[in-house]
Design an enzyme around this catalytic site. Structure first.
Site: not given
Length: 124
Positions: A4, A20, A52-53, A68-70
């Site tokens: 984390k 991502s 996501t990645y 992107g969408a994030a």
């Protein structure tokens, strides 16, 4: 939880990128995180949670960027947790200690901790 990043500051958002989380390779390497590894991003400012990645950003830049969408789920300056998970056998899970990178406001690592191993609760 395998690893984390705690208290990272979002430095950029880019709606027009394919997708991502862009992360400084210094942070990735300190936690053994891999490009394309699936992560959860938990926004401490607004409660948004997404998966996501990872992609590597510029080394030493402190970048934490949602793409992107994030990008719609955070703003620069938001505090986030980035969490990676792993599949383990029962035996592995009982002795596993997650690595946690505590970062400052510039996403520089202040400390790396190994969290306590899992506590098993049993009914008497």
């Amino acid at each position: 939880m395998r690893a984390k990043v705690h208290g990272a500051t979002v430095t950029q958002v880019n709606l027009n990128y394919v997708g991502s989380l862009t992360l400084d390779p210094v942070i990735m390497e300190s936690l053994d995180l891999l490009v394309n590894e699936k992560v959860h991003v938990l926004n401490m400012n607004n409660g948004a949670r997404l998966e996501t990645y990872l992609i590597a950003g510029e080394r030493g830049s402190g970048v934490v960027g949602l793409n992107g969408a994030a990008a719609r789920l955070a703003h620069p300056g938001d505090k986030v947790l980035v969490v990676a998970y792993a599949w383990m056998t029962d035996q592995e899970a009982r002795s596993h200690k997650a690595r946690v990178a505590i970062v400052d406001e510039n996403n520089r690592i202040e400390e790396i901790r190994e969290d306590q191993e899992a506590t098993v609760f049993r009914k008497s």
